[in-house]
Write a protein that holds these residues in place. Sequence first.
Motif, PDB file in Angstrom:
ATOM      1  N   GLY A 192       0.821  -1.202   0.000  1.00 58.39           N
ATOM      2  CA  GLY A 192       0.000   0.000   0.000  1.00 58.39           C
ATOM      3  C   GLY A 192       0.859   1.258   0.000  1.00 58.39           C
ATOM      4  N   PHE A 193       0.569   2.161   0.941  1.00 54.66           N
ATOM      5  CA  PHE A 193       1.316   3.412   1.058  1.00 54.66           C
ATOM      6  C   PHE A 193       2.431   3.319   2.096  1.00 54.66           C
ATOM      7  CE2 PHE A 193      -2.714   5.297  -0.656  1.00 54.66           C
ATOM      8  CZ  PHE A 193      -2.159   5.842  -1.814  1.00 54.66           C
ATOM      9  N   ARG A 194       2.843   2.115   2.428  1.00 56.01           N
ATOM     10  CA  ARG A 194       3.851   1.939   3.473  1.00 56.01           C
ATOM     11  C   ARG A 194       5.147   2.688   3.138  1.00 56.01           C
ATOM     12  NH1 ARG A 194       4.020  -1.904   7.734  1.00 56.01           N
ATOM     13  NH2 ARG A 194       6.064  -1.820   8.725  1.00 56.01           N
ATOM     14  N   THR A 195       5.611   2.577   1.906  1.00 61.75           N
ATOM     15  CA  THR A 195       6.860   3.255   1.551  1.00 61.75           C
ATOM     16  C   THR A 195       6.698   4.773   1.591  1.00 61.75           C
ATOM     17  OG1 THR A 195       6.296   3.053  -0.810  1.00 61.75           O
ATOM     18  CG2 THR A 195       7.737   1.368   0.132  1.00 61.75           C
ATOM     19  N   VAL A 196       5.504   5.259   1.281  1.00 59.41           N
ATOM     20  CA  VAL A 196       5.245   6.703   1.349  1.00 59.41           C
ATOM     21  C   VAL A 196       5.319   7.173   2.797  1.00 59.41           C
ATOM     22  CG1 VAL A 196       3.580   8.533   0.868  1.00 59.41           C
ATOM     23  CG2 VAL A 196       3.805   6.614  -0.723  1.00 59.41           C
ATOM     24  N   LEU A 197       4.717   6.399   3.707  1.00 61.46           N
ATOM     25  CA  LEU A 197       4.768   6.735   5.127  1.00 61.46           C
ATOM     26  C   LEU A 197       6.201   6.760   5.635  1.00 61.46           C
ATOM     27  CD1 LEU A 197       1.772   4.517   6.287  1.00 61.46           C
ATOM     28  CD2 LEU A 197       1.860   7.001   6.490  1.00 61.46           C
TER      29      LEU A 197
END
Length: 203
Positions: A147-152
Motif C-alpha cells: 500500500g502506502f507503506r513506503t510513502v509513510l
Amino acid sequence: MTDAHVKPGDRNGPSQTQGLMPGEPGSISACTDVPRLAAVRIADDTPTDCLLERVVRTLQDEGSTVAGFIQRQGCQDLSGHAEMLLEEICGGQRFCISQPLGKNSRGCRLDPRAIADIAGPLLEAIESKPDLLVLNRFGKGESEGQGFRTVLEKAFMLGIPVLTSVKQAYVPAWEAFAGDFAVSLPPSRETVLDWSRRVLGSS
C-alpha cells in the motif's frame, strides 16, 4: 525529526531495511514535544473521510501545504458496490482503487496494483516537503508492508508530519510501525486540528 532510518521491527519507529536506532548520532529522537505521526482510531462503521477533509481544508485556508489523498465513493460497479476512489488533495484528480469481485463476494475489494500506481508519484511529490501528509487509511496493505507503506516511511525520514486513520483490526500493526513517534486521536475535528496545528508549529 532529522533524516534517518531505524531498524526493522523496532518499536520506536517505522521499519526500514537498514539504519540507526533512536538515540544514535543522526537518528530521530523519540522525545519530541509533538508526535509527528497521528492516527485517528475508528470503528468499522465510523466514517472519517469527511473529518479528514474538513481538517485539510481548514489547514489549507490557514496557509499550510497538504499532500496526500482523501477517500471518496464513486458509482456502483458491476458487483453492485460503490467504487472506492482516492482524491488527490492538491490537484483533485480521482483514482479508482477498488475492483469488482462479484455481487456476493466478501473478499477485500482493494486493488493493490492501483495503489502501487499512485504511490509512486506521491513518493516524488513529497520530495517538495509539504507541511503535512494526509493518507486516508493505514490498513491491510500497509500492515503487510504494501500500500502506502513506503510513502509513510519516506515522509517519516523527511520529517513530514503524517495524519491517517486506522481501524481496530490494524492498530497492532500501526503501533509496531509507528512506535513512540505516534499519537492516537479520537474522531474529533477539534482534537485532530489541535494536533495538526501543534505539529505544524513545531516543524
